[in-house]
Design an enzyme around this catalytic site. Structure first.
Site, PDB file in Angstrom:
ATOM      1  N   GLY A 101     -10.170  -9.072  26.783  1.00 12.71           N
ATOM      2  CA  GLY A 101     -11.105  -9.182  25.610  1.00 12.71           C
ATOM      3  C   GLY A 101     -12.365  -8.653  25.505  1.00 12.71           C
ATOM      4  O   GLY A 101     -13.038  -7.816  24.792  1.00 12.71           O
ATOM      5  N   GLY A 132      -9.743 -12.987  21.546  1.00 10.67           N
ATOM      6  CA  GLY A 132      -9.581 -13.433  22.978  1.00 10.67           C
ATOM      7  C   GLY A 132     -10.929 -12.618  23.579  1.00 10.67           C
ATOM      8  O   GLY A 132     -11.064 -11.488  23.433  1.00 10.67           O
ATOM      9  N   TYR A 133     -11.381 -13.673  24.524  1.00 13.47           N
ATOM     10  CA  TYR A 133     -12.663 -13.097  25.282  1.00 13.47           C
ATOM     11  C   TYR A 133     -12.753 -13.320  26.695  1.00 13.47           C
ATOM     12  O   TYR A 133     -13.796 -13.727  27.375  1.00 13.47           O
ATOM     13  CB  TYR A 133     -14.027 -13.769  24.614  1.00 13.47           C
ATOM     14  CG  TYR A 133     -15.054 -12.603  24.267  1.00 13.47           C
ATOM     15  CD1 TYR A 133     -14.984 -11.325  23.506  1.00 13.47           C
ATOM     16  CD2 TYR A 133     -16.229 -12.820  25.290  1.00 13.47           C
ATOM     17  CE1 TYR A 133     -16.076 -10.534  23.643  1.00 13.47           C
ATOM     18  CE2 TYR A 133     -17.121 -11.872  25.354  1.00 13.47           C
ATOM     19  CZ  TYR A 133     -16.977 -10.650  24.453  1.00 13.47           C
ATOM     20  OH  TYR A 133     -18.186  -9.702  24.185  1.00 13.47           O
ATOM     21  N   GLY A 134     -11.429 -13.156  27.164  1.00 15.33           N
ATOM     22  CA  GLY A 134     -11.371 -13.456  28.821  1.00 15.33           C
ATOM     23  C   GLY A 134     -11.551 -12.256  29.280  1.00 15.33           C
ATOM     24  O   GLY A 134     -12.282 -11.052  28.546  1.00 15.33           O
ATOM     25  N   ASN A 135     -10.963 -11.671  30.404  1.00 15.06           N
ATOM     26  CA  ASN A 135     -11.196 -10.387  31.154  1.00 15.06           C
ATOM     27  C   ASN A 135     -10.681  -9.270  30.223  1.00 15.06           C
ATOM     28  O   ASN A 135     -11.620  -8.266  30.100  1.00 15.06           O
ATOM     29  CB  ASN A 135     -10.386 -10.399  32.291  1.00 15.06           C
ATOM     30  CG  ASN A 135     -10.369  -8.950  33.037  1.00 15.06           C
ATOM     31  OD1 ASN A 135     -11.511  -8.422  33.422  1.00 15.06           O
ATOM     32  ND2 ASN A 135      -9.439  -8.196  33.350  1.00 15.06           N
ATOM     33  N   LYS A 160       6.511 -11.953  37.312  1.00 13.98           N
ATOM     34  CA  LYS A 160       5.455 -13.025  36.860  1.00 13.98           C
ATOM     35  C   LYS A 160       5.468 -14.389  37.498  1.00 13.98           C
ATOM     36  O   LYS A 160       6.390 -14.797  37.871  1.00 13.98           O
ATOM     37  CB  LYS A 160       5.566 -13.002  35.262  1.00 13.98           C
ATOM     38  CG  LYS A 160       4.355 -13.319  34.684  1.00 13.98           C
ATOM     39  CD  LYS A 160       3.573 -12.044  34.493  1.00 13.98           C
ATOM     40  CE  LYS A 160       2.470 -12.242  33.560  1.00 13.98           C
ATOM     41  NZ  LYS A 160       2.109 -10.811  33.252  1.00 13.98           N
TER      42      LYS A 160
END
Ligand code: GLU
Length: 416
Positions: free
Chosen positions: A223, A218-221, A106
């Site tokens: 979510g 969460g509402y990124g890629n 990572k």
């Protein structure tokens, strides 16, 4: 006593629990508790106003016994080396549980991408690659997107790498735009893989997916794709979603199109017409069948685990649940689909992307999804059966499957 929220301490404690069940050889345990290699570097970036800012970057190659290290790069103001270490450890278990021939790594940069212009973001991305290029590569370590990094950033990083090496090598980074060798289906892959595991868990628990209620944090890629797939493909009723600014609720379900349009326009999901604003805390504690944490670490802790009412917690985020919260949820009978199983769809399609890059022959999205379904369903049942056989919870079950595989590769190589 206050809960220890250091992600690496948590990752090590989780491994310790699995090692005890496995009666893992002490030297093997000691070896798997630490990253094999890590890089710390500075990235000087010329800012638009002519000044220079120095950012701090990391890359951790946690374990590469099963194949080249693999894992995303995060851009986050709260990034720490211990967070990157934990995420790299989880990538090691993730590639093992998904049974793709890769190790775990990572990367991270301490920065707030919201404060950077596009040009500054490009210079930072290229600077990251210049700093790490000599230590990564197709056969060593292959980065990908993660929190706040997207296909355009992968494109800049790929280009910088290829300028340095003077060769085309698209497989050196995954999550690329399609035009530069990305895979069909990589965008929604993490969410899609998670939905396959939710489908399998629902079958086991006798929950009918059609019409089951769901809340997504969460509402990124991840979510936002989870919202679309849950509603449009799997027939769930997604009653609440949120981002870092807060959440929205509608008991009749939220339309992914409406929320996405509103979020594109305003940068937030709150105040979306036809919905009621709620807090992130309220979202997590809603009376829904399925709760999907799809944001960042340490969201379900000893402080709120008792209030969780979902039957299934599907961890699309990395590290959303602390060990204390885990115990509370397990005692309550919540079925947890642990993070490095639930969200393994992203890295699985990254692996498919590497395969397609190597062959220079590309698959269509339905083939990608068919192969992803097979991998995720197999991994889900391997974990579930292990948990049943050893009478442990699903997270420990996932660790037993993964640690066994990594330890076997380490042993066969004669490292320990
Ligand atoms: N960042 C994703 C994860 O945490 C994907 C990593 C990858 O595709 O290499 O699983």
């Amino acid at each position: 006593m206050k809960e220890n929220l250091n992600p690496f301490a948590i990752a090590q404690a989780q491994l310790d629990e699995a090692a005890a069940v496995l009666q893992l050889d002490p030297a093997m345990h000691a070896f798997l508790r630490e990253p094999m290699r890590e890089f710390h570097f500075t990235i000087p970036v010329r800012m638009d106003d002519g000044s220079t800012r120095v950012f701090k970057g990391f890359r951790v190659q946690y374990n590469d016994a099963r194949g080249p290290a693999k894992g995303g790069i995060r851009f986050h103001p709260d990034e720490t080396i211990d967070t990157v270490r934990a995420l790299a450890a989880w990538m090691t278990w993730k590639t093992a549980v998904a049974d793709v021939p890769l190790g775990g790594g990572k990367g991270g940069v301490i920065c707030n991408p919201r404060e950077l212009s596009q040009n500054e973001l490009e210079r930072l991305s290229r600077g990251y690659m210049r700093a790490i290029a000599r230590h990564i590569g197709l056969t060593k370590d292959v980065p990908a997107p993660d929190v706040n990094t997207h296909p355009q950033i992968m494109a800049w990083m790929l280009d910088e790498y290829e300028i340095l090496t003077g060769k085309h090598e698209p497989g050196v980074i995954t999550g690329k735009p399609l035009e530069l060798g990305g895979s069909a289906g990589r965008g929604p892959a993490t969410a899609m893989g998670g939905m396959f595991t939710i489908r399998e868990a629902a079958k086991l628990l006798g929950i009918q997916l059609e019409g089951a209620t769901c809340a997504i944090q969460g509402y990124g890629n991840v979510g936002s794709h989870a919202h679309r797939l849950a509603s449009d493909v799997f027939g769930l009723k997604v009653v609440a979603v949120s981002d870092e600014f807060g959440g929205i609720y509608n008991e009749h379900g939220l339309s992914p199109d409406d929320v996405t349009r509103h979020q594109r326009r305003t940068g937030k999901v709150i105040d979306c017409p036809g919905t009621e604003n709620i807090t992130n805390k309220e979202l997590l504690e809603l009376d829904v069948d399925i709760l999907i944490p799809a944001a960042i670490e340490n969201q379900i802790t000893s402080a709120n685990a008792n209030n969780i009412r979902a039957k299934i917690v599907a961890e699309l985020a990395n590290g959303p649940t602390t060990p204390e919260a885990d115990n509370i949820l397990n005692d309550k009978g919540v079925y947890i689909i642990p993070d490095f199983l639930c969200n393994a769809g992203g890295v699985t399609v990254s692996y498919f992307e590497m395969v397609q890059n190597a062959y220079q022959f590309y698959w269509d999205e339905s083939l990608v999804n068919e192969r992803l379904d097979k991998k995720m369903t197999t991994a889900f049942h391997a974990v579930h059966n292990m948990a049943q056989a050893k009478k442990v919870d699903t997270r420990v079950g996932a660790y037993l499957v993964a640690v066994n595989r990594v330890a076997e590769a380490v042993r066969l190589r004669g490292w320990v």
